[in-house]
Design a protein around this motif. Structure first.
Motif, PDB file in Angstrom:
ATOM      1  N   ASP A 165      71.780  35.842  61.529  1.00 20.62           N
ATOM      2  CA  ASP A 165      71.061  36.014  60.262  1.00 20.62           C
ATOM      3  C   ASP A 165      69.554  36.086  60.495  1.00 20.62           C
ATOM      4  O   ASP A 165      68.856  36.910  59.886  1.00 20.62           O
ATOM      5  CB  ASP A 165      71.385  34.867  59.306  1.00 20.62           C
ATOM      6  N   PHE A 166      69.059  35.241  61.379  1.00 26.27           N
ATOM      7  CA  PHE A 166      67.627  35.252  61.695  1.00 26.27           C
ATOM      8  C   PHE A 166      67.254  36.544  62.411  1.00 26.27           C
ATOM      9  O   PHE A 166      66.195  37.121  62.167  1.00 26.27           O
ATOM     10  CB  PHE A 166      67.261  34.039  62.557  1.00 26.27           C
ATOM     11  N   VAL A 167      68.131  37.023  63.294  1.00 29.02           N
ATOM     12  CA  VAL A 167      67.892  38.279  64.005  1.00 29.02           C
ATOM     13  C   VAL A 167      67.710  39.416  63.002  1.00 29.02           C
ATOM     14  O   VAL A 167      66.780  40.227  63.120  1.00 29.02           O
ATOM     15  CB  VAL A 167      69.049  38.601  64.982  1.00 29.02           C
ATOM     16  N   ARG A 168      68.567  39.478  62.019  1.00 21.81           N
ATOM     17  CA  ARG A 168      68.476  40.540  61.009  1.00 21.81           C
ATOM     18  C   ARG A 168      67.156  40.481  60.243  1.00 21.81           C
ATOM     19  O   ARG A 168      66.540  41.507  59.958  1.00 21.81           O
ATOM     20  CB  ARG A 168      69.658  40.435  60.036  1.00 21.81           C
ATOM     21  N   VAL A 169      66.736  39.275  59.904  1.00 18.98           N
ATOM     22  CA  VAL A 169      65.476  39.103  59.173  1.00 18.98           C
ATOM     23  C   VAL A 169      64.303  39.608  60.007  1.00 18.98           C
ATOM     24  O   VAL A 169      63.426  40.324  59.505  1.00 18.98           O
ATOM     25  CB  VAL A 169      65.268  37.617  58.794  1.00 18.98           C
TER      26      VAL A 169
END
Length: 335
Positions: A322-326
């Protein structure tokens, strides 16, 4: 002058002296402090020079109360050892790449995604925003304070076998990667055989043929004299290295508020100095390497971008997906 008058003046002077002495004794007094700072760089490297500037600024601004004991060129071990020492409090300060920092805060891995950023400016926009603050908070939770982010440097492939012009030229080559899982993923996606080797052992590994090549910044390539054992560099620019200037939180907490301000001011000045040195050093390194006979090839990066695309899918599916996508979305919005 009579005896009585002289005695009265003497008693008055003694009384005044006692008042002054009591006032001085009541003043808060900050004890002398010596902070330890370790890094792996040679004296010619911008980060080594900046750490020296930090030590000088800290001593000057504190009027000698706060001094720094420097351990350079891996005197306290490699970056893996340094990050652990920083976390457990046996070391006060260091500057470390995202690969090393990711050992205690995995979110830092995302900064090394292949071809994530189009320029240095794009990296700084992201680090100076909310994502940078999130990364700062991730490290704070692990007992490490981010004093500043130091300059970002782009990495390229080198080898001793042949020029690398397209991804297929990397197939089967043994390529060194640092203790950095993102780096290993990129090397694997390009068809290489990744081999984890500490930077301190890299020169000998290349010299002995343990590995055929490696990826690094031009500055590291030059200051570590890798040109003696590598004759081909391709300007693949496949990932950035982001360095963080860090301090153990317990060491930070022991400082007074005033001394924290002094440390932070010196850290920001050292960062400005390091960024300036890095910009100049990159150009100088390129010229020096060409003069030494290293073949530096410009490449069309589009095939390399396509070949490393699966790395994104792997990290989207990771525990920090999720952090990667952000981060990816933020980086692409700014392009």
């Amino acid at each position: 002058m009579n005896m009585k008058s002289a005695q009265e003046r003497l008693l008055k002077a003694l009384a005044n002296a006692l008042v002054v002495f009591g006032w001085l004794a009541a003043m808060p007094c900050s004890a002398a402090t010596t902070l330890t700072l370790a890094h792996i760089y040679t004296p010619e490297h911008p980060s080594a020079k900046a750490s020296q500037r930090f030590a000088e600024m800290l001593k000057e601004n504190s009027r000698g109360r706060i001094q720094v004991k420097l351990y350079a060129e891996g005197a306290l071990g490699n970056q893996t050892a340094i990050i652990q020492s920083l976390k457990n409090g046996s070391l006060d300060l260091s500057m470390l790449s995202q690969g090393s920092v990711s050992q205690i805060a995995p979110e830092f891995n995302v900064l090394g995604l292949p071809y994530l950023f189009p320029s240095h400016a794009a990296v700084w926009r992201l680090l100076n925003g909310s994502i940078g603050q999130q990364l700062v908070q991730k490290l704070a939770a692990k007992g490490v304070v981010v004093l500043d982010f130091w300059d970002v440097e782009v990495r390229h492939f080198s080898n001793s076998v042949h020029p690398i012009i397209k991804p297929a030229d990397l197939a089967g080559l043994k390529i060194r990667n640092p203790p950095d899982v993102m780096a290993a993923d990129i090397v694997s996606a390009l068809g290489c055989r990744p081999m984890e080797i500490m930077f301190s052992d890299l020169y000998k590994a290349l010299q002995a043929g343990v590995v055929d090549g490696q990826d690094n910044t031009l500055i590291n390539f030059q200051t570590s004299r890798l040109y003696d054992v590598q004759k081909f560099i391709s300007l693949t620019g496949h990932r950035y290295s982001v360095y963080s200037f860090l301090m153990n939180k317990s060491s930070w907490d022991k400082l007074s508020a005033a001394d924290r301000d002094i440390v932070m001011e010196a850290a920001h000045e050292a960062s400005r100095y390091q960024r300036e040195l890095s910009r100049n050093a990159e150009t100088e390194a390129y010229r020096d390497l060409v003069a030494r006979g290293v073949r530096i090839n410009k490449v069309d990066v589009r095939p390399f971008v396509a070949a490393t695309a699966p790395v994104y899918d792997k990290w989207y599916a990771s525990p920090i997906g999720d952090f990667v996508r952000v981060v990816v979305q933020a980086a692409r919005e700014r392009q």
